[in-house]
Scaffold this motif. Structure first.
Motif, short mmCIF file in Angstrom:
data_model
loop_
_atom_site.label_atom_id
_atom_site.label_comp_id
_atom_site.label_asym_id
_atom_site.label_seq_id
_atom_site.Cartn_x
_atom_site.Cartn_y
_atom_site.Cartn_z
N ALA A 105 35.60 38.67 49.64
CA ALA A 105 35.94 39.17 48.30
C ALA A 105 37.39 39.65 48.25
CB ALA A 105 35.01 40.32 47.93
N PHE A 152 33.06 48.12 35.31
CA PHE A 152 33.90 48.10 36.52
C PHE A 152 33.92 46.69 37.12
CE2 PHE A 152 34.31 48.51 41.15
CZ PHE A 152 35.56 49.09 41.21
N GLN A 171 40.16 46.99 53.23
CA GLN A 171 41.06 47.58 52.24
C GLN A 171 40.70 49.04 51.96
OE1 GLN A 171 41.10 45.22 48.71
NE2 GLN A 171 41.58 43.34 49.79
N GLU A 178 31.33 45.41 46.35
CA GLU A 178 30.38 46.45 46.74
C GLU A 178 29.52 46.87 45.54
OE1 GLU A 178 32.38 49.57 48.92
OE2 GLU A 178 30.83 51.02 48.38
N ASN A 213 38.47 41.75 46.03
CA ASN A 213 38.40 43.19 45.77
C ASN A 213 37.07 43.70 46.33
OD1 ASN A 213 38.01 45.76 44.69
ND2 ASN A 213 39.16 45.27 42.84
N PRO A 214 37.09 44.23 47.56
CA PRO A 214 35.82 44.64 48.20
C PRO A 214 35.07 45.71 47.41
CG PRO A 214 37.61 44.57 49.80
CD PRO A 214 38.24 44.39 48.46
N MET A 215 35.80 46.58 46.72
CA MET A 215 35.09 47.63 45.98
C MET A 215 34.29 47.01 44.83
SD MET A 215 34.22 50.73 45.78
CE MET A 215 35.26 51.48 47.02
N ARG A 216 34.86 46.01 44.20
CA ARG A 216 34.13 45.32 43.13
C ARG A 216 32.90 44.62 43.73
NH1 ARG A 216 34.46 39.96 40.95
NH2 ARG A 216 33.77 39.93 38.78
N PRO A 240 37.92 45.69 37.49
CA PRO A 240 38.00 46.73 38.52
C PRO A 240 39.38 47.37 38.64
CG PRO A 240 38.03 44.56 39.53
CD PRO A 240 37.91 44.33 38.05
#
Lengths: 480, 231
Positions: free
Chosen positions: B167, A95, A24, B174, B169-172, A99
């Motif tokens: 996941a 966060f 993503q 991460e 939400n990969p940023m979360r 998020p």
């Protein structure tokens, strides 16, 4: 069964490893980079096209805003009090809780920027802008990230978007002017200046005279090591010029002339001074004077250019120098300077665990350090002295105590309170009797003065070099 | 070899390896999960996917009393919110008995067992949850913590890698990994998080820094090293 196993083995072999595919983030980053690229050429329509595409991407699942809110506030307060580490902890928790809040993500990105963690800052700011493509502040911060990373073009594109989406454009123009005039990084100044030039989305009339301050193409400022930022390297056309030949030692000498030196490192005839000679009444002073000729600056070269530096110590009368493996691991060539004498060096032996390397040099008329193989609880509390070249500050002397004994992955370390920094790696940790008890290797980033030296006992045990060539002792901290 | 062929190869390999070895479905499922962990630890995307497909083809246990299971699940969640772990444990055990195919119930059961320090039970039930839903990132995350607490760094890393892989939400994910890598007290779990971030080439700042980074302050020189000086 045998044939089945053979088939299995063949299939496993054929299957092989595969890297994870683009995820993503890469999709979001693509759109943000396109917005930057279009902005850099002032293509308003192009910027809007990619913004719309971003708006059409699926949104992440909402989190727990109620849980995130107090953490966000706590983080913001810390950030306003200029406490970025505390801010990082709170904003990260906020966060994780939610998020999808662009404000939280943006402030987290800004916190990473304040901490100098540019890669993390870039990722968070790209993510933020994917959530809220018109968030001017995050474009501004992203521009700073690129500028600090040495990319003036992308910085300019991001700054231009900051202006494009600003609700208060005069204020944003003022911020850009300030960056163009006063930011310590060349490429941030250049990026901001470029964004302010006529033809960009920012009005030409607002382009300030301060832009003249230091364009990116200026050669980097010499002397102080902090002046040699990565951006300065790219801005220096000669730095990337093809090799012109010349001896490695000449390179070393010229490189050293650019480093910050101690006010007076020259001790007359110090190279030949026996370890026990007293120079003054102060123990630290004596140790410094006796140790500096045996303490080495190590310069590594890679692809024909200076790569990094570290520290080392002479350990034999025939020029063997010990340092950390990580100091030399990527080097094509090496040069050392011990006291006032210089030499090229070759790697004799190396070991990743423990993190040690042995270099051979031509510095063969100086006695090496006495190595102290003691490793016991009695060491805790003894004074230690560290000499090295942190950030190019040659021959920096610092003091502390042995705070503890630690075994990490089977390697014995001394925990010391003497401050060490990048460039100290491989340097000696010395007791009051002048013997070396450890090799400065690493530090804990959190906390204060939590540093680690590989115990000399580990060096002796490692078999890195012939014990008959060492001078060893078990003395513990007695005065010379 | 393209991804399709690679996946097919893995499926066939798994079938060859496992068909004669296991008598029970649960044993086979556990094998696939362990394979997913091993393959994730080496970032073998095709292998992980192939094992995931195998798991998804396993038969699901039939529910005994779905209504009672839902009620018990809600009771357990309420108890969990008030930190009444023993009550939550009882409720989730009931829910997973009444509907052994309810991944949510089994996952919560593993979570509570992990919180209570009953690590073997937690490992078993989290694997049950993953057998029912192999892409459930939260179960992988709990399982990683179980392995971390058991000092099993390699499996902790594999489970964390799958946490990130699945996941939503990969940023979360991460940031969660970075949080563990920088703040977790358990060496094993902290190291596993660092390794996972590195596995995916994600930035991380480790707490103990071997080695110290190269000195950034040096001015580049403009001459080439003399020839013949290579170590």
């Amino acid at each position: 069964m045998t044939s089945r196993l053979a088939l299995l083995a063949l299939l496993v072999l054929l299957a092989g490893p595969l890297p994870a595919d683009a995820g993503q983030y890469e999709t979001l980053d693509y759109h943000i980079q396109q917005m930057i690229a279009q902005s850099a050429v002032n293509d308003e329509a192009g910027v809007q096209t990619f913004r719309e595409q971003l708006d059409n991407l699926p949104r992440p699942e909402a989190g727990d805003a109620a849980q995130a809110q107090p953490l966000f506030q706590q983080g913001l307060d810390s950030l306003n009090r200029n406490q970025p580490k505390e801010a990082l902890s709170a904003l990260r928790q906020a966060f994780i809780a939610d998020p999808t809040d662009a404000e939280t993500a943006g402030q987290l990105g800004l916190t990473y920027l304040r901490l100098g963690r540019l890669k993390e800052a870039e990722r968070l700011l790209v993510y933020t802008l994917a959530l809220a493509p018109a968030r001017s502040a995050s474009w501004l911060h992203l521009g700073q990230v690129y500028g600090q990373g040495g990319d003036a073009t992308r910085a300019a594109g991001a700054f231009a978007n900051a202006y494009r989406f600003a609700q208060d454009r005069p204020r944003l123009a003022g911020q850009l002017r300030q960056l163009a005039a006063t930011d310590p990084v060349d490429t941030v100044r250049a990026g901001a200046a470029q964004a302010l030039r006529p033809g960009q989305s920012t009005p030409a009339s607002q382009a300030p005279p301060a832009v003249k301050a230091t364009p990116a193409a200026d050669p980097p400022a010499p002397a102080a090591p902090t002046a040699a930022s990565p951006s300065a390297r790219t801005a220096d056309p000669a730095a990337n010029a093809p090799p012109t030949g010349g001896a490695l030692l000449d390179s070393l000498r010229r490189g050293l002339s650019n480093l910050a030196k101690p006010a007076n490192t020259s001790v007359p005839n110090a190279d030949l001074r026996p370890m026990s000679t007293a120079v003054g009444d102060n123990a630290g002073q004596q140790i410094y004077q006796n140790s500096i000729p045996r303490t080495c600056l190590i310069v590594t070269f890679r692809n024909g250019k200076t790569d990094s530096l570290g520290s080392g110590l002479l350990v034999s009368a025939d020029g063997l120098v010990v340092t950390n493996h990580h100091v030399i691991e990527n080097a094509d060539n090496l040069a050392v300077k011990c006291g006032e004498r210089e030499s090229v060096a070759r790697v004799g032996k190396r070991s990743k665990e423990p993190d040690l390397a042995l270099l051979t040099t031509t510095l063969n008329r100086v006695d090496g350090f006495v190595l102290n193989g003691t490793y016991s609880q009695e060491l805790i509390g003894l004074d230690v002295f560290v000499i090295g070249n942190p950030y190019g500050l040659e021959g920096t002397f610092s003091t502390g105590v042995i705070s503890g004994l630690r075994e990490i992955d089977g390697v014995r370390y001394l925990q010391i309170s003497a401050p060490i920094s990048p460039g100290n790696s491989g340097g000696p940790v010395i007791l009051r009797d002048g013997s070396v008890i450890g090799i400065a290797t690493m530090g804990l980033k959190k906390g204060q003065n939590l540093n680690f030296a590989i115990a000399t006992a580990e060096l002796i045990r490692s078999g890195l070099f012939d014990p008959s060539r060492m001078k060893t002792s078990a003395a513990r901290g007695k005065s010379p | 070899m393209n991804g399709g062929l690679r996946g097919a190869a893995w499926l066939l390999a798994a079938w060859c390896a496992t068909t004669p070895a296991f008598a029970q479905d649960s044993e086979r499922s556990r094998y696939y999960i362990q394979q997913m962990i091993e393959l994730a630890a080496t970032n073998d995307e095709a292998g992980v996917t192939a094992m995931q497909r195998m798991l998804e083809q396993e038969p699901r246990p039939a529910p005994r009393d779905p209504g009672a299971a839902r009620a018990a699940l809600q009771r357990g969640q309420a108890a969990l919110r008030t930190d009444d772990l023993n009550a939550a444990l009882t409720a989730f055990q009931q829910a997973s008995r009444d509907d052994p195919g309810n991944a949510d119930a089994v996952n919560h059961l593993g979570l509570v067992e992990r919180k209570l320090g009953r690590l073997p039970d937690a490992e078993r039930d989290l694997q049950r949850a993953l057998a029912l839903e192999p892409s459930r990132a939260s179960a992988w995350f709990q399982l990683a913590q179980v392995y971390g607490l058991s000092q099993d760094g390699r499996r902790a890393r594999g489970a964390l890698a799958n946490t990130y892989r699945f996941a939503q939400n990969p940023m979360r994910a991460e940031e969660i990994l970075r949080n563990i890598a920088e703040s977790e007290a358990s060496d094993t779990l902290r190291t596993a998080a660092v390794e996972t971030l590195r596995l995916y080439r994600l930035p991380v700042e480790v707490v103990i820094v071997p080695p110290l980074p190269a000195n950034p302050g040096i001015v580049p020189l403009r001459t080439a090293p003399a020839s013949g000086q290579r170590p």
